[in-house]
Design an enzyme around this catalytic site. Structure first.
Site, PDB file in Angstrom:
ATOM      1  N   ASN A   4      -2.812  12.733  -2.851  1.00 13.51           N
ATOM      2  CA  ASN A   4      -4.003  13.654  -3.817  1.00 13.51           C
ATOM      3  C   ASN A   4      -4.300  14.669  -3.117  1.00 13.51           C
ATOM      4  O   ASN A   4      -4.885  15.669  -3.973  1.00 13.51           O
ATOM      5  CB  ASN A   4      -5.198  12.383  -3.448  1.00 13.51           C
ATOM      6  N   ASP A  34      -2.657   9.793  -9.423  1.00 14.93           N
ATOM      7  CA  ASP A  34      -2.599   8.631 -10.438  1.00 14.93           C
ATOM      8  C   ASP A  34      -1.267   8.547 -11.242  1.00 14.93           C
ATOM      9  O   ASP A  34      -0.958   7.456 -11.453  1.00 14.93           O
ATOM     10  CB  ASP A  34      -3.459   9.343 -11.774  1.00 14.93           C
ATOM     11  N   ASP A  89       0.862  -1.142  -0.085  1.00 13.60           N
ATOM     12  CA  ASP A  89      -0.011   0.194  -0.039  1.00 13.60           C
ATOM     13  C   ASP A  89       0.880   1.238  -0.029  1.00 13.60           C
ATOM     14  O   ASP A  89       1.817   1.235   0.783  1.00 13.60           O
ATOM     15  CB  ASP A  89      -0.996   0.050   1.038  1.00 13.60           C
ATOM     16  N   HIS A  98      -5.738  14.689  -7.956  1.00 15.67           N
ATOM     17  CA  HIS A  98      -5.837  13.428  -8.301  1.00 15.67           C
ATOM     18  C   HIS A  98      -5.119  12.842  -9.413  1.00 15.67           C
ATOM     19  O   HIS A  98      -4.682  11.771  -9.452  1.00 15.67           O
ATOM     20  CB  HIS A  98      -7.479  13.014  -8.327  1.00 15.67           C
ATOM     21  N   GLU A 155      -4.828   2.347  -4.239  1.00 15.36           N
ATOM     22  CA  GLU A 155      -3.319   2.327  -4.272  1.00 15.36           C
ATOM     23  C   GLU A 155      -2.699   1.198  -3.781  1.00 15.36           C
ATOM     24  O   GLU A 155      -1.453   1.202  -3.196  1.00 15.36           O
ATOM     25  CB  GLU A 155      -3.129   3.644  -3.346  1.00 15.36           C
TER      26      GLU A 155
END
Length: 179
Positions: free
Chosen positions: A64, A73, A56, A69, A99
């Protein structure tokens, strides 16, 4: 006729690729992970066991929130690429969700798998993600054929991941089977 057959074959290959891979990270997707787990646990599998690594990205919500965002990404894409560079060809990388990533190490000893997990963690911590500091937490659990269910091992890896998060992140935690 030959050209049509060739185009049809290429289209089938592309369709299979896109059905097996996550569009953002280019990793194998969750459906493919589930199929691999079922195959490993099946009677026809020659694997004696496996080790799950659940990975993770730490503080991803903050990434973010701070950078947007689209940057989040991009971090997922860059982390996936870094993880892929660190893994051997027989170590598939899956986008597990959001994630999170997973690595399925068939027929690996837990100690060797722990070394792989540490290599991944260190590589991500040292990598340059366009100026955004990124670390990962990893939960690890082993499964051996005849020693409990494969889903119980996956659950242990998930609990180990959350223990790594609770213990301060940027670490690898392993959970052994309970007797």
């Amino acid at each position: 006729m030959f050209t049509y057959a060739l185009l049809q074959e290429r289209a089938a290959v592309m369709l299979r690729y896109h059905s097996d891979h996550d569009a953002l990270s280019n990793c194998l997707n969750r459906r493919t992970f589930n199929e691999a787990v079922q195959q490993l646990a099946g009677d026809r599998s020659s694997a004696r066991g496996c080790v799950f690594l659940l990975i993770d990205i730490d503080h991803f919500k903050a990434i973010n929130d701070r950078h947007g965002h689209l940057a989040g990404d991009r971090i997922i894409t860059l982390v996936a690429a870094e993880l892929g560079r660190q893994l051997d060809a027989d170590m598939p990388l899956f986008r597990y969700g959001g994630e999170e990533f997973a690595v399925l190490l068939a027929d690996h000893a837990p100690d060797a798998a722990h070394a792989v997990a540490e290599r991944l963690r260190e590589a991500v911590a040292k990598a340059d993600f366009q100026g955004v500091p990124v670390t990962i937490s990893i939960g690890l659990a082993a499964w051996r054929r005849g020693e409990g269910s494969i889903t119980a091992a996956l659950d242990r890896a998930d609990r180990a991941l959350y223990d790594a998060k609770r213990a301060g992140r940027d670490r690898v935690v392993a959970h052994a089977p309970t007797s």
